[in-house]
Design an enzyme around this catalytic site. Structure first.
Site, PDB file in Angstrom:
ATOM      1  N   GLU A  27       0.810  -1.228   0.000  1.00  0.00           N
ATOM      2  CA  GLU A  27       0.000   0.000   0.000  1.00  0.00           C
ATOM      3  C   GLU A  27       0.839   1.272   0.000  1.00  0.00           C
ATOM      4  O   GLU A  27       0.529   2.218  -0.710  1.00  0.00           O
ATOM      5  CB  GLU A  27      -0.936   0.043   1.215  1.00  0.00           C
ATOM      6  CG  GLU A  27      -2.216  -0.764   1.064  1.00  0.00           C
ATOM      7  CD  GLU A  27      -2.004  -2.253   1.283  1.00  0.00           C
ATOM      8  OE1 GLU A  27      -0.875  -2.655   1.604  1.00  0.00           O
ATOM      9  OE2 GLU A  27      -2.985  -2.998   1.118  1.00  0.00           O
ATOM     10  N   HIS A  68     -10.097  -5.226  10.860  1.00  0.00           N
ATOM     11  CA  HIS A  68     -10.736  -5.034   9.561  1.00  0.00           C
ATOM     12  C   HIS A  68     -12.064  -4.317   9.654  1.00  0.00           C
ATOM     13  O   HIS A  68     -12.847  -4.353   8.718  1.00  0.00           O
ATOM     14  CB  HIS A  68     -10.949  -6.390   8.869  1.00  0.00           C
ATOM     15  CG  HIS A  68      -9.672  -7.028   8.417  1.00  0.00           C
ATOM     16  ND1 HIS A  68      -8.774  -7.571   9.294  1.00  0.00           N
ATOM     17  CD2 HIS A  68      -9.145  -7.212   7.182  1.00  0.00           C
ATOM     18  CE1 HIS A  68      -7.737  -8.058   8.616  1.00  0.00           C
ATOM     19  NE2 HIS A  68      -7.942  -7.848   7.334  1.00  0.00           N
TER      20      HIS A  68
END
Lengths: 366, 390
Positions: free
Chosen positions: A95, A164
């Protein structure tokens, strides 16, 4: 943009006393409920990206699984086939690297749409989002603009656990230089994403995994390729006069359900879909609170330093004399998201929480 | 020639004045000269280029003047900082001038450069003016970022300079992004992403390099190895300080960064490579005379002997001076005159920068967005100070 809707308002009978803005909202909600066609949020996002890629060759996609896998959540389905590997890039699971590459490409003048598989993973790239993207136009005094969109599902899904399930709206919305959008319906998804891709500034686009499969009616205007929803304007999803409920993303649906229940108990709740977290449409919120005198803010994210906290402070500053009750905040429970289904349910706002808070604001005990 | 055209015409006047006496007729100022680099190049998974570098008298003189200008500017910035006219951070480049000057000689303004915070001389090399530098350092409106950036945030997009970045290592993925965009736009140009030996250990470098290699981006990663990452020597920070080899599957080349011709040759070689074969790493073995920044004396982790040793043996400007003299392109006096002019130019720019006003208070709220939608922004006391973002 709203040109088509403005024309409809002008010729709209029966609402001569409304201001243009109010008229637009009413017409939009009429169009919303007039049931021309149903579209899932997933298809809305896919069509928005498709149309913007078609219209502007500088727009490209980058992210994990966006190409050959057709998108981790199938949002980018079919786009690799249609536009080819020079417009749709599958990245390694890095990322920080690909967010930085996206920002560099935006510096040069391209228009990247960078997907984070979930916004939780954007933390790996947050330095690029804040320091390389958000601040560059300011630090360079306008020389280096950053027309980039970072998008992905934000907040809780179902049973995916603490790492998450975090909502980062408040994190990004505090940063000057960023625009932070959160669609609810398919109309929002299409219009806001198209506006985001066209916008010359860095935009954080917060989707919601559980909304991807939900269908909403979309009118012909919404399906038109020029359709855009203005950034910085909230939408009144349901008009009311007794209490204002602000929400964004999935919580808009919960707020609407709460409003139905409240209506049966004689409380008419006005539901505001924020759509834009930064810039926040304070004017719409103030107008509503001045009308109802009571406010409940709803968000999935944590209460401390959250969106509701900002709205509360703002409303107290500007509408103090209009408030008849303390402002109520409904937010995520102050714990990392647990996995067990019963605990997870307790960790997130539920419809009954919103109903209870609205009743409290109305000094009703039941 | 590129170097001449980017300066004001003032450059030409003293140059021709210096030449008014005897040697170097203008008809021979572009006569090719071949210079040998001081040291051979070392390659990693690539055959290094030749040590013979083509140059001209014009270029040699330009190298001298440009580096003298950069040196003078950085020394002047040191004084301004001590006089508290420059605030915050100030990272000086004196000692490393050959990297900027050698690179510019090999590339065009359509190629992009991005670097970290030691950016004043890179900015100058890209065509920035002294006034823009000093005014920015002093936070005045005639600065290249109108006073809103400061020392670490110089930009010149119209000549391919993308800053000026304060976060160590961030500029590397950004540079790979510039290269991505160049390839996407089919521009046939390259990007030089510069970083130090400290940043060479950053994870995002390897993430970006991996993608650059996968996608064959025209990205050249340039490690300016001045052997100290802030106060930490390279051997304490890197298990492998052979930075030109750290790309592993990406070829690398190590050059003497104190030799402007070695830098020029390495950059020329890298540009050709990157356009055909994708990324390459260059390691420039260089040295900074100042500490990491003006808050660092630079002598607690290095000996004064080491610093003066480099200055005596490896100074980049002295190398060019010797070359100019040995090729009979100018006399010692002429070179000293150039240095005097450069000093005067710098002093004048500082005087002018001091006259430049601070930005107007209304500038506090400008450039937050390109398109602000008329949104309100608030000052410290939101009831007292608010503005509409245009």
């Amino acid at each position: 943009m709203l040109g088509i809707i403005r024309q409809r308002v002008a010729s709209c009978k029966g609402f001569p006393a409304l201001t243009l803005e109010q008229g637009i909202r009413v017409v939009a909600s009429q169009a919303y409920s007039s049931n021309s066609k149903q579209m899932t949020v997933r298809d809305a996002l896919n069509s928005a990206i498709d149309e913007e890629m078609s219209a502007d060759p500088k727009v490209f996609l980058m992210g994990e699984e966006v190409g050959e896998y057709q998108g981790a959540y199938k949002i980018t389905k079919g786009l690799l086939d249609k536009y080819g590997p020079e417009r749709v890039y599958d990245t390694p699971i890095t990322e920080a690297g690909f967010a930085g590459i996206g920002v560099g490409a935006a510096y040069y003048g391209l228009k990247p749409v960078i997907e984070f598989m979930t916004i939780n993973f954007s933390l790996q790239a947050i330095d690029h989002i804040i320091n390389s993207a958000a601040k560059s136009n300011y630090m360079s005094s306008g020389q280096i603009s950053v027309p980039i969109v970072f998008r992905g599902p934000n907040g809780a899904a179902a049973g995916v656990g603490a790492q998450h399930s975090h909502c980062y709206a408040a994190w990004y919305a505090s940063c000057p230089g960023l625009k932070v959008l959160a669609p609810y319906s398919s109309e929002d998804a299409r219009g806001l994403l198209k506006a985001a891709i066209r916008d010359p500034d860095p935009v954080i686009f917060l989707e919601n995994e559980l909304l991807y499969g939900e269908s909403f009616p979309v009118s012909a205007e919404v399906l038109d390729s020029s359709f855009c929803v203005p950034i910085g304007k909230a939408k009144i999803e349901r008009e009311g006069k007794d209490a204002t409920i602000t929400a964004f993303s999935k919580m808009v649906g919960y707020a609407l359900q709460a409003a139905e229940i409240l209506a049966k108990d004689g409380i008419s709740a006005e539901v505001i879909n924020l759509r834009s977290i930064r810039p926040l449409d304070r004017a719409t919120i103030y107008d509503s609170v001045k009308k109802t005198s009571r406010l409940v803010t709803v968000e999935e994210g944590f209460a401390q330093h959250g969106i509701g906290a900002e709205i509360c402070a703002s409303v107290v500053e500007e509408c103090f004399d209009h408030l008849d009750a303390p402002i109520e905040r409904i937010a995520g429970t102050d714990v990392p998201m647990p996995y067990a289904a019963n605990l997870e349910r307790m960790a997130l706002p539920q419809v009954e929480d919103i109903v209870r808070a609205a009743k409290r604001a109305c000094y009703r005990s039941n | 020639m590129a170097q001449l055209t980017r300066r004001t015409t003032d450059l030409l006047k003293p140059f021709s004045a210096a030449l008014s006496s005897t040697r170097l007729l203008t008809t021979t100022s572009t006569t090719p000269i071949t210079v040998e680099t001081s040291l051979p190049f070392t390659g990693h998974k690539i055959d290094p280029p030749s040590r013979s570098v083509e140059t001209t008298p014009q270029e040699l003189m330009n190298f001298f003047r440009d580096m003298a200008l950069m040196r003078r500017m950085e020394i002047a910035a040191d004084s301004l900082y001590k006089a508290k006219l420059i605030r915050g951070f100030c990272h000086l480049y004196d000692g490393q001038e050959a990297v900027s000057v050698g690179m510019e000689a090999a590339i065009t303004k359509k190629d992009c450069i991005i670097t970290a915070y030691r950016d004043h001389c890179i900015f100058l090399g890209r065509g920035g003016t002294l006034l823009e530098c000093f005014a920015e350092l002093m936070g005045r409106k005639d600065g290249c970022s109108k006073g809103k950036g400061g020392s670490m945030h110089f930009y010149k997009k119209d000549s391919g300079f993308y800053g000026g970045h304060g976060i160590v290592g961030a500029q590397i993925p950004l540079g790979c992004g510039l290269a991505f965009a160049q390839k996407y736009s089919k521009d046939e140009n390259v990007t030089f992403a510069m970083y130090g030996d400290g940043a060479a250990n950053q994870g995002q470098l390897f993430e970006a390099l991996n993608m650059a290699a996968l996608w064959d981006l025209p990205a050249i990663l340039v490690c300016e190895n001045n052997h100290y990452g802030m106060g930490t020597a390279e051997w304490r920070a890197a298990k492998s300080p052979a930075y030109y080899k750290r790309g592993d599957y990406v070829p690398g080349l190590k050059a003497n960064g104190m030799d402007a011709f070695a830098v020029k040759q390495a950059c020329k070689f890298a540009k050709e490579h990157a356009l055909k074969n994708g990324p390459i790493i260059l390691e420039m073995d260089t040295y900074r005379y100042h500490g990491h920044s003006m808050s660092d004396p630079g002598s607690t982790y290095r000996t004064r002997d080491e610093i003066s040793g480099v200055r005596q043996e490896r100074d980049p400007i002295e190398r060019i001076r010797k070359l100019v003299l040995s090729h009979d392109l100018a006399t010692e006096k002429e070179l000293k005159d150039i240095e005097k002019e450069v000093r005067k130019e710098v002093d004048e720019a500082i005087a002018q920068a001091k006259e430049s006003p601070m930005p107007d208070p209304s500038e506090l709220f400008t450039n937050v967005h390109v398109k602000g939608f008329g949104v309100e922004a608030f000052g410290a006391d939101r009831k007292e100070l608010r503005a509409v973002l245009p």
